[in-house]
Write an enzyme that holds these catalytic residues in place. Structure first.
Site, PDB file in Angstrom:
ATOM      1  N   ASP A  81      17.290  60.103  46.347  1.00 45.16           N
ATOM      2  CA  ASP A  81      16.506  60.420  47.560  1.00 45.16           C
ATOM      3  C   ASP A  81      16.695  59.438  48.541  1.00 45.16           C
ATOM      4  O   ASP A  81      16.185  58.182  48.499  1.00 45.16           O
ATOM      5  CB  ASP A  81      15.038  60.346  46.965  1.00 45.16           C
ATOM      6  CG  ASP A  81      13.855  60.576  48.181  1.00 45.16           C
ATOM      7  OD1 ASP A  81      14.440  60.957  49.331  1.00 45.16           O
ATOM      8  OD2 ASP A  81      12.730  60.610  48.105  1.00 45.16           O
ATOM      9  N   LYS A 139      17.944  57.314  59.159  1.00 43.38           N
ATOM     10  CA  LYS A 139      17.919  58.455  58.741  1.00 43.38           C
ATOM     11  C   LYS A 139      17.703  59.206  59.903  1.00 43.38           C
ATOM     12  O   LYS A 139      18.264  60.506  60.047  1.00 43.38           O
ATOM     13  CB  LYS A 139      17.007  58.883  57.309  1.00 43.38           C
ATOM     14  CG  LYS A 139      16.915  60.414  56.945  1.00 43.38           C
ATOM     15  CD  LYS A 139      16.054  60.405  55.806  1.00 43.38           C
ATOM     16  CE  LYS A 139      16.120  61.709  55.224  1.00 43.38           C
ATOM     17  NZ  LYS A 139      15.024  62.122  54.084  1.00 43.38           N
ATOM     18  N   GLU A 189      14.906  68.448  50.137  1.00 40.47           N
ATOM     19  CA  GLU A 189      13.919  67.720  49.377  1.00 40.47           C
ATOM     20  C   GLU A 189      12.815  68.694  48.737  1.00 40.47           C
ATOM     21  O   GLU A 189      12.458  68.441  47.729  1.00 40.47           O
ATOM     22  CB  GLU A 189      13.240  66.642  50.432  1.00 40.47           C
ATOM     23  CG  GLU A 189      14.313  65.576  50.723  1.00 40.47           C
ATOM     24  CD  GLU A 189      13.889  64.927  51.968  1.00 40.47           C
ATOM     25  OE1 GLU A 189      13.019  65.103  52.717  1.00 40.47           O
ATOM     26  OE2 GLU A 189      14.787  64.055  52.539  1.00 40.47           O
ATOM     27  N   ASP A 208       4.732  67.403  52.438  1.00 40.90           N
ATOM     28  CA  ASP A 208       5.339  65.893  52.256  1.00 40.90           C
ATOM     29  C   ASP A 208       5.009  65.011  53.331  1.00 40.90           C
ATOM     30  O   ASP A 208       5.403  65.107  54.401  1.00 40.90           O
ATOM     31  CB  ASP A 208       6.784  66.155  52.220  1.00 40.90           C
ATOM     32  CG  ASP A 208       7.647  64.944  52.096  1.00 40.90           C
ATOM     33  OD1 ASP A 208       7.041  63.711  52.080  1.00 40.90           O
ATOM     34  OD2 ASP A 208       8.840  64.762  51.789  1.00 40.90           O
TER      35      ASP A 208
END
Ligand code: AMP
Length: 618
Positions: free
Chosen positions: A24, A87, A187, A211
């Site tokens: 992850d 990211k 994800e 999330d």
């Protein structure tokens, strides 16, 4: 190929089972997990404390690099040489991050707004791919140290809304870190696998994955049918998360203590201390009813109801996004069978209860919300390693993919929301006599004219043998693999000339950009339709004119001079109309020409057939 390695702990030689790990690669924290004998494990650091590796990279004066907790500590003492949130920059151009530069404490280089961003540290320039590779390298080293065996294969997760460029950048980072990235998995898909949802072929469900991390929020609606995962819709906010909860608590304390506020505004160090207290308060309030502490003699107190009323507006934004995601998927809350919680901030009880209330059912929160994505990636890795029943993971394309056709029109080959992997082909031809080259320009987006869409790349198919316009048969194939990487193949069927290009978009696209492109396409629908209609009329006029010219040349002998002159005049009118912007005028001129020439075409056809029959025996 299985290899052999020595197990140092046991002192035995054993077969390396070709372990594939799950990673992850997060905005704030990253982690690596693996599966052994049916159990998933998130790999902890040497002292066994936490599996989370802060996604932070620090550059030391001697050229060395620190990653993780040690680098995170440098965020305060040496921010210029410490990179975080990389990211957010994956697959992005400077143009994409314009306006957000101040959010990053480090230097982002603006060379050319269309090219990918670079980050300057000392006198070196790093790409987000290189920086992400450092994080991946640290994760690889961590698991290799714990398992005492080399690891070279991985499944890496990305947000469901990542586009091709961002997925490709993630793959490239893996490659740079010495990892063979077998698959890029969404994800939310990984989170659902971690709960065992979708593992069995007869498991048909529609689920929501909520999330809420430190700095980002995503909601995804997935449909799972016969082991196939389909992302029905995604929504979110790339700047909303637990950090905002902390800020709300800080503001609350400062409001209560004007003297504290003055001190914070004057000095820097204390603000950081207050932020850490606020985060500690938030975490404690997930377990207890009140938090009490002091900072430099100032009392810091907050009760759970006070905290909950502070975060209520933030939570409401996430619930609004859930509503939009459901609407986009064409579903209502009652259609959702499971709701999965991901991200550290879902530990806040009010977050869970608000989400449970909205969906009208209990949420899945038994697994550690920080680990759930990595654990799911490890399960996917195990499936790929052949240790479990085969699972095919599919996704959808978030935006349409197509090519430019005459007049700058977007010809969609793979529409938005198509399931991937996908292979779609379409036939084209040339528009000019003797055309030897054909430009294939690929775009992504929902608008009718390519100038309003995103260019992904282009190439030229060369060596088409000269033929009259419309005769060559050119097949264009779009092959989109399970990771969302696009290959475009063009082949002229008569000559066999062929070319294939893998599309690496020059720059990425954010979730907001994607949403804006969709909204734009709706807002401009009317003018787009009109523009398309005009261009299509012009293109049609062009081919009618070419056909008319050929028709006249081939059949001159069959027509009187008056007839020929009349056709020429009508064709002239059509050519003139095609220069203008009135599509109706073009269509009218086209109709006039067709009406007049139809009986002549009929006569020509009969004459040609008679001619052909003369020489053949019946
Ligand atoms: P992630 O980005 O998923 O690692 O999420 C980290 C976020 O979760 C940070 O904002 C943390 O402060 C928050 N967090 C961690 N533990 C808790 C907790 N017990 N209660 C509430 N928030 C938490």
């Amino acid at each position: 190929m299985p290899s052999f390695s020595i197990d140092l702990k046991e002192g035995k030689l054993h077969k390396d089972t070709d372990l594939i790990v799950g990673i992850d690669l997060g905005t704030t924290n990253s982690l690596v997990a693996y599966m052994k004998e049916g159990t998933t494990h998130a790999v902890k650091d040497r002292d066994g404390k936490s599996p989370l590796v802060p996604s932070v990279i620090h550059f030391l004066p001697d050229g060395g690099i620190l990653v993780g907790d040690e680098a995170k500590a440098k965020l305060i003492t040496d921010p210029q040489h410490t990179i975080y949130s990389v990211k957010r920059l994956m697959g992005k151009s400077y143009h994409d991050v314009e306006g957000f530069e101040q959010y990053f404490g480090y230097q982002i280089i603006d060379e050319d707004t269309e090219s990918l961003v670079k980050i300057r540290v000392n006198d070196r320039f790093y790409t987000p791919v290189e920086l992400s590779a450092e994080i991946l390298r640290a994760l690889k080293a961590r698991i290799e140290a714990v398992l005492e065996q080399p690891v070279s294969k991985a499944v890496i997760t990305v947000p469901a809304y990542f586009n091709d460029a961002q997925r490709q950048a993630t793959r490239d980072a893996g490659k740079l870190a010495g990892l063979d990235v077998l698959r890029i998995v969404n994800e939310p898909t990984a989170a659902s696998l971690a709960y065992g949802i979708g593992l069995h072929p007869d498991d048909n469900q529609t689920i929501a994955v909520y999330d809420l991390g430190g700095g980002t929020f995503d909601i995804s609606i997935l449909r799972i049918q016969e082991g196939i995962f389909e992302v029905l819709s995604t929504h979110g906010d790339t700047f909303l998360g637990g950090d905002d909860f902390d800020r709300a608590v800080m503001d609350f304390w400062m409001e209560q203590n004007p003297a504290l506020k003055t001190q914070i505004e004057a000095g820097k160090g204390m603000s950081q201390a207050l932020r850490l207290r606020a985060e500690a308060a938030k975490k404690q309030l997930s377990r207890s009813d009140v938090f009490e502490d002091t900072l430099d003699g100032f009392p810091l107190r907050i009760s759970r109801p006070q905290f909950e009323s502070l975060i209520q507006p933030l939570l409401q934004r996430t619930i609004d996004a859930c509503r939009k995601a459901l609407r986009d998927a064409g579903l209502s809350a009652a259609d959702i069978q499971h709701v999965i919680m991901v991200g550290g901030s879902t530990r806040t009880p009010l977050v869970k209860s608000a989400v449970a209330e909205f969906f009208g059912r209990e949420v899945y929160d038994k697994l550690n919300p920080d680990e759930v994505v990595a654990l799911g990636a490890a399960i996917q890795a195990d499936v790929l390693a052949g240790n479990q029943k085969d699972l095919l993971l599919i996704d959808i394309t978030p935006l349409s993919l197509g090519i430019e056709t005459v007049g700058g029109l977007m010809d969609v080959i793979l529409p938005r929301n198509s399931k991937i992997p996908a292979k779609v082909g379409r036939s084209y031809t040339t528009s000019v006599d003797g055309q030897r080259n054909l430009k294939v320009a690929v775009y992504q987006g929902e608008r009718d004219l390519v100038e309003h869409n995103r260019p992904l790349g282009e190439f030229i198919l060369r060596g088409i043998p000269p033929m009259p316009a419309g005769l060559p048969k050119i097949e264009i194939h779009f092959i989109l693999d399970a990771d969302g990487i696009l290959r475009v193949r063009a082949k002229e069927l008569r000559s066999g000339v062929e070319q294939e290009v893998e599309m690496r978009s020059q720059y990425g696209i954010s979730e907001e950009d994607m949403a804006r492109m969709l909204i734009d396409s709706i807002q401009h629908a009317k003018e787009d339709v009109a523009a398309r209609a005009l261009l299509e009329a012009r293109n049609e006029a062009q081919s009618v004119l070419i056909a008319t010219e050929r028709f006249l040349q081939q059949n001159e002998a069959l027509f009187t001079p008056d007839e020929s002159a009349r056709i020429t005049a009508l064709a002239g009118d059509l050519a003139a109309a095609a220069q203008g912007t009135d599509k109706d005028l073009i269509n009218k001129a086209m109709e006039d020409l067709n009406t007049y020439s139809a009986p002549l075409a009929h006569r020509a056809l009969e004459a040609n057939v008679a001619q052909a029959l003369k020489g053949s025996k019946l």
